[in-house]
Enzyme design. Structure first.
Site, short mmCIF file in Angstrom:
data_model
loop_
_atom_site.label_atom_id
_atom_site.label_comp_id
_atom_site.label_asym_id
_atom_site.label_seq_id
_atom_site.Cartn_x
_atom_site.Cartn_y
_atom_site.Cartn_z
N ARG A 167 -4.50 11.26 2.74
CA ARG A 167 -5.20 10.12 2.11
C ARG A 167 -6.05 9.36 3.14
O ARG A 167 -6.10 8.12 3.12
CB ARG A 167 -4.21 9.16 1.45
CG ARG A 167 -3.46 9.75 0.30
CD ARG A 167 -4.40 10.14 -0.84
NE ARG A 167 -3.63 10.45 -2.04
CZ ARG A 167 -3.03 11.61 -2.27
NH1 ARG A 167 -3.15 12.61 -1.40
NH2 ARG A 167 -2.34 11.81 -3.37
N SER A 240 -1.58 5.85 -7.13
CA SER A 240 -0.46 5.57 -6.22
C SER A 240 -0.81 4.35 -5.40
O SER A 240 -1.84 4.32 -4.75
CB SER A 240 -0.23 6.74 -5.27
OG SER A 240 0.22 7.86 -5.97
N GLU A 336 -1.91 2.32 -0.23
CA GLU A 336 -2.93 3.36 -0.19
C GLU A 336 -4.34 2.81 -0.46
O GLU A 336 -5.29 3.17 0.22
CB GLU A 336 -2.58 4.46 -1.20
CG GLU A 336 -3.30 5.75 -0.93
CD GLU A 336 -3.50 6.58 -2.17
OE1 GLU A 336 -4.66 6.70 -2.60
OE2 GLU A 336 -2.52 7.11 -2.69
N1 EPU Z 1 10.14 9.84 -7.83
C1 EPU Z 1 11.15 9.01 -8.27
N2 EPU Z 1 10.84 7.88 -8.96
C2 EPU Z 1 9.55 7.54 -9.24
C3 EPU Z 1 8.50 8.37 -8.81
C4 EPU Z 1 8.82 9.53 -8.10
O1 EPU Z 1 12.34 9.27 -8.03
O2 EPU Z 1 9.36 6.50 -9.90
C5 EPU Z 1 10.47 11.09 -7.13
C6 EPU Z 1 10.21 12.31 -8.02
O3 EPU Z 1 11.29 12.59 -8.85
C7 EPU Z 1 9.96 13.39 -7.01
C8 EPU Z 1 9.28 12.66 -5.86
O4 EPU Z 1 9.62 11.28 -6.03
O5 EPU Z 1 11.17 13.92 -6.52
C9 EPU Z 1 7.78 12.86 -5.85
O6 EPU Z 1 7.22 12.38 -7.07
P1 EPU Z 1 5.87 12.98 -7.71
O7 EPU Z 1 5.94 14.46 -7.74
O8 EPU Z 1 5.64 12.26 -9.00
O9 EPU Z 1 4.75 12.65 -6.68
P2 EPU Z 1 4.53 11.38 -5.73
O10 EPU Z 1 4.93 11.76 -4.35
O11 EPU Z 1 5.16 10.20 -6.33
C10 EPU Z 1 2.12 12.15 -5.02
C11 EPU Z 1 0.76 11.56 -4.89
C12 EPU Z 1 0.08 11.45 -6.25
C13 EPU Z 1 -0.01 12.84 -6.83
C14 EPU Z 1 1.39 13.42 -6.92
C15 EPU Z 1 1.37 14.86 -7.38
C16 EPU Z 1 0.75 10.07 -2.97
C17 EPU Z 1 0.76 8.66 -2.50
N3 EPU Z 1 0.83 10.24 -4.30
O12 EPU Z 1 2.92 11.25 -5.79
O13 EPU Z 1 -1.24 10.97 -6.03
O14 EPU Z 1 -0.61 12.82 -8.11
O15 EPU Z 1 2.03 13.41 -5.62
O16 EPU Z 1 0.88 15.66 -6.35
O17 EPU Z 1 0.69 10.98 -2.17
C18 EPU Z 1 -2.63 9.05 -5.96
O18 EPU Z 1 -2.78 9.29 -4.76
O19 EPU Z 1 -3.20 8.07 -6.52
C19 EPU Z 1 -1.73 9.89 -6.73
C20 EPU Z 1 -1.42 9.64 -8.00
#
Ligand code: EPU
Length: 340
Positions: A167, A240, A336
């Site tokens: 990012r 995010s 972010e």
């Molecule tokens: N999780 C939770 N609770 C929550 C959210 C997530 O326990 O409320 C856990 C999920 O169960 C999972 C892990 O955290 O085990 C990761 O969650 P998820 O796959 O939803 O992805 P993320 O790490 O929360 C990142 C990016 C997103 C992107 C997704 C999918 C960043 C800051 N965010 O989110 O990007 O869509 O992966 O690749 O890296 C953005 O940058 O605006 C964005 C939406």
């Protein structure tokens, strides 16, 4: 320049997806590169604060902006080259990102499907190296054109010049310095699906798709995002709100001893990336509001405007969440979006 393209005292609420109330001393819609260069030649330009806005999906406006906002509306999309090992496509910085992705797929040039439905513009995509579901811009980047807003000069950037990180890029570190005008993407041939991200694999399996095409992956990603992420057209948000923190391996081991279920992802440098959404949920914030800003009930990483929020309201809940996560886990979260 027509009057509508250059306004004094403009309302910015509809130009930021969080829907925060703020005004700009001046708002210029940049529809061609000459227009941007003309601005640079204005007498008081060197002393004018500037803000370059694409889709406005990664900014938190903390108040009125005393300078000039450049809203990038540069259009255009085309295939530049077909080679045995890649298609190269180019788009104007003002093109809507998701429409561009779907257009490449419809034309038969796959490769960007994992990045479907990300809000914002083509020009903003490389600024923060957007990424989702196992793919980042850096993986498909060819080059870009930008105008130096200090001198008016045009410059081409290759992948190395952009210094992409998680990012992050050289452009994010020098706000107001560069106006990206066009971006080129290299889509490798033969196309190979990227389905290693657990959510994508699960969604495809649920749809009974064993050998997905690029459109299947795009559709799966769209479905996952619609389930978890609020549509900025309906609920103000900036995607995010926090980056996923990267910690030393030893710190991760210590945390796992106390929280065996904590998601963690090994990084190439030996450190571990943690899931900020998980940390925030464990800290008790998921679905909770502070004033008019909420921590989204379906994805704790997203802050939402429940109505009429200001930048100060966003900062208040962000600070409270960061303090609680640090208290509970000893991990410092980093926002972010860019605070202006
Ligand atoms: N999780 C939770 N609770 C929550 C959210 C997530 O326990 O409320 C856990 C999920 O169960 C999972 C892990 O955290 O085990 C990761 O969650 P998820 O796959 O939803 O992805 P993320 O790490 O929360 C990142 C990016 C997103 C992107 C997704 C999918 C960043 C800051 N965010 O989110 O990007 O869509 O992966 O690749 O890296 C953005 O940058 O605006 C964005 C939406």
């Amino acid at each position: 320049m027509d009057a509508a393209a250059d306004t004094r005292g403009a309302e910015l609420t509809r130009f930021n997806t969080f829907g925060l109330r703020a005004r700009a001393a001046r708002l210029v819609h940049v529809r061609d590169a000459d227009q941007a260069r003309a601005l640079v030649n204005e007498a008081d330009w060197a002393h004018t604060p500037r803000l370059v806005l694409g889709g406005g999906s990664n900014v938190v406006l903390t108040g009125d902006f005393a300078g000039t906002v450049l809203k990038v509306d540069l259009p255009g999309r085309r295939l530049l080259r077909t080679e045995p090992d890649a298609w190269t496509v180019e788009a104007g910085a003002g093109e809507n990102w998701h429409d561009f992705v779907r257009w490449t797929l419809a034309q038969g040039w796959p490769g960007l499907e994992n990045l479907s439905l990300i809000p914002g513009t083509v020009g903003a995509a490389p600024i923060q190296n957007i990424g989702a579901y196992g793919l980042e811009i850096v993986d498909r980047f060819d080059s870009l054109e930008a105008i130096d807003l200090d001198t008016g000069a045009c410059r081409s950037f290759g992948g190395h010049d952009c210094a992409f990180g998680y990012r992050d890029s050289v452009f994010k570190r020098q706000p107001g310095k560069w106006l990206v005008t066009a971006v080129r993407f290299r889509l490798p041939r033969p196309w190979q699906p990227v389905t290693r991200y657990a959510d994508v694999a699960r969604e495809l399996a649920a749809r009974g798709i064993g050998a997905p095409g690029a459109l299947d992956i795009s559709d799966a990603v769209i479905a996952i995002r619609r389930r978890k992420l609020p549509d900025p057209a309906e609920i103000g948000n900036a995607g995010s709100f926090f980056k996923n923190p990267v910690v030393a391996a030893e710190a991760c081991v210590r945390l796992l001893a106390a929280h065996p279920a904590m998601p963690h992802y090994p990084q190439p440098d030996g450190r571990e990336k943690l899931a900020a959404g998980w940390l925030i949920e464990q800290a008790g914030w998921k679905g909770r509001d502070l004033g008019p800003v909420g921590c989204y009930e379906r994805q704790a990483l997203v802050l939402v405007n429940r109505g009429g929020a200001s930048g100060a309201d966003v900062r208040r809940i962000a600070d409270a969440i960061m303090a609680d996560v640090e208290r509970a886990f000893g991990v410092r979260l980093e926002p972010e979006p860019v605070f202006v």
